[in-house]
Design a protein around this motif. Structure first.
Motif, short mmCIF file in Angstrom:
data_model
loop_
_atom_site.label_atom_id
_atom_site.label_comp_id
_atom_site.label_asym_id
_atom_site.label_seq_id
_atom_site.Cartn_x
_atom_site.Cartn_y
_atom_site.Cartn_z
N ALA A 76 7.72 -5.61 -1.28
CA ALA A 76 6.53 -6.14 -1.98
C ALA A 76 5.79 -5.04 -2.74
CB ALA A 76 5.59 -6.82 -1.00
N SER A 121 -7.83 -10.90 12.09
CA SER A 121 -8.63 -10.62 10.90
C SER A 121 -7.78 -10.84 9.66
CB SER A 121 -9.20 -9.20 10.94
OG SER A 121 -8.17 -8.25 10.89
N MET A 172 0.00 3.84 2.28
CA MET A 172 -0.26 3.34 3.63
C MET A 172 -0.81 1.93 3.55
SD MET A 172 -2.03 6.80 5.27
CE MET A 172 -1.63 6.45 6.99
N SER B 121 -4.97 1.82 -0.75
CA SER B 121 -4.06 1.38 0.32
C SER B 121 -3.75 -0.10 0.13
CB SER B 121 -4.66 1.67 1.69
OG SER B 121 -5.81 0.89 1.90
N PHE B 122 -2.70 -0.54 0.79
CA PHE B 122 -2.12 -1.85 0.50
C PHE B 122 -2.60 -2.90 1.49
CE2 PHE B 122 0.32 1.27 -1.66
CZ PHE B 122 0.61 0.67 -2.87
N ASN B 123 -3.12 -3.99 0.94
CA ASN B 123 -3.78 -4.99 1.78
C ASN B 123 -2.79 -5.79 2.63
OD1 ASN B 123 -6.05 -4.09 0.49
ND2 ASN B 123 -6.06 -5.75 -1.00
N SER B 124 -1.62 -6.05 2.07
CA SER B 124 -0.71 -6.98 2.74
C SER B 124 0.72 -6.65 2.30
CB SER B 124 -1.10 -8.40 2.34
OG SER B 124 -0.28 -9.32 2.97
N ILE B 125 1.31 -5.62 2.93
CA ILE B 125 2.54 -5.01 2.40
C ILE B 125 3.77 -5.90 2.49
CG2 ILE B 125 1.83 -2.63 2.77
CD1 ILE B 125 3.46 -2.62 5.32
N GLY B 126 3.71 -6.99 3.25
CA GLY B 126 4.86 -7.89 3.30
C GLY B 126 4.79 -8.99 2.26
N LEU B 127 3.65 -9.12 1.60
CA LEU B 127 3.38 -10.28 0.75
C LEU B 127 3.10 -9.93 -0.70
CD1 LEU B 127 2.57 -13.42 0.94
CD2 LEU B 127 0.23 -12.60 1.17
N SER B 128 2.44 -8.81 -0.93
CA SER B 128 1.86 -8.54 -2.25
C SER B 128 1.73 -7.04 -2.49
CB SER B 128 0.47 -9.19 -2.29
OG SER B 128 -0.28 -8.72 -3.37
N ASN B 129 1.68 -6.65 -3.77
CA ASN B 129 1.42 -5.23 -4.08
C ASN B 129 -0.07 -4.94 -4.29
OD1 ASN B 129 1.07 -6.46 -6.56
ND2 ASN B 129 2.27 -4.97 -7.72
N GLU B 130 -0.93 -5.86 -3.90
CA GLU B 130 -2.38 -5.67 -4.03
C GLU B 130 -2.86 -4.46 -3.23
OE1 GLU B 130 -5.84 -8.98 -3.91
OE2 GLU B 130 -5.07 -8.43 -1.94
N ALA B 174 -9.76 -7.46 7.32
CA ALA B 174 -9.08 -6.45 8.14
C ALA B 174 -9.84 -5.13 8.13
CB ALA B 174 -7.66 -6.24 7.62
#
Lengths: 206, 206
Positions: A76, A121, A172, B121-130, B174
């Motif tokens: 991702a 969360s 990270m 840093s990455f909010n949701s590394i399995g879902l998005s590059n946000e 989070a």
């Protein structure tokens, strides 16, 4: 803002896009786009369900001088990234049981003692209803590599000096970065966590 | 795992879904589904770009005994949630400038002193590059409500006792949950942050 309805727009195998219809305070009808891992949300109750579906484990060594991170390749973000061991909670598991299992599967380490489990969360509140519960724990043992060809994950024990370098150079996850930063620079004491764990570990947890 | 290509699958006005084609270590062709706020990713370089596009501000009072959170209604989770003030970085702004502006727009508070800015840093590394960059700062002033009818946001100053209650009962982002937990239970000292800020505030930041 008032929720008016939710419409399924599009799905892949794992990611599902919805339009939320809502009304502003000044009575304008609006659309808010989201994605979810849940394929069949039809109501506000389903959208806002925050029972834990995924877990991450923040593992510290017995003397608290090492932290456990995974270095993993994440498609991702198209790159290597440091994150806590994490995964889905299987049916019938508590989040702590899932944390123990994921820890063993991804790193080969043993779960020694739970410090605290946090409530679920939300990872990205503007984009998705995805949520994760964190278990902070003492973990121990020798790291084993994951043998799955579908994921590239390597557990690493890091000292505070190692983490300082990562904070300046590495990609990270949000939780890993923030916890690591405070662990290194915040003079974090863990002693009070134990005293309070019952407050977090009982019925009011999701 | 080897990146092979990325294919645009579907778009809303704000959220875009892609399939990433990759090859496993044992030479199987696979697809990984992601979403992004970027409408036109065509390469690994664009996917893995981690320059900060959004910022959040972790605001503490002058004597460090109050923390600033926003209580906001978020459609993506269909509920009220506690989060740090946050928003998009405008063109030409540094993340710290964006943090100051968002702080003022959302809460009416003044930015007194930057403690540190973390890398993106990455909010949701399995879902998005946000990704999001956090600015930790001392902030001050009287909270003003946001006057936009498109968002429902109310800044609140919270004591450690207030935060303890929230951690047991409230939905939180989070980052807000983890920072608040360590602020309350971790005996967090901020003194060393100042000493180190130059290391985080110079060229190696994204």
């Amino acid at each position: 803002m008032e929720f008016k309805g939710i419409k399924h727009i599009d799905s892949g195998n794992f990611i599902h896009r919805y339009d939320i219809q809502y009304e502003t305070r000044d009575h304008k009808e609006k659309i808010y786009e989201i994605v979810s891992r849940d394929p069949d949300i039809t109501s506000l109750e389903e959208l806002s369900d925050w029972s834990s579906k995924t877990v991450c484990i923040i593992g510290l060594s017995r003397n608290h001088n090492r932290i456990l991170l995974n270095r993993e390749y994440q498609m991702a973000i198209g790159d290597w990234v440091y994150n806590f061991p994490s995964g889905l909670i299987d049916k019938g598991e508590t989040p702590t049981e899932a944390a123990k299992r994921e820890l063993m599967e991804e790193t080969g380490l043993h779960f020694v003692k739970r410090i605290v489990r946090l409530k679920s969360s939300f990872n990205s509140i503007g984009l998705s209803n995805e949520s994760t519960s964190c278990v902070i724990a003492i973990v121990d043992g020798d790291i084993q590599g994951s043998d799955s060809s579908f994921e590239e994950i390597q557990g690493v024990w890091l000292s505070k000096n190692d983490v300082k370098e990562l904070l300046k150079t590495a990609k990270m996850s949000a939780r890993a970065q923030l916890f690591c930063f405070l662990w290194v620079y915040g003079d974090l004491s863990l002693d009070r966590f134990y005293e309070e764990q019952e407050d977090f570990g009982k019925g009011n947890l999701r």
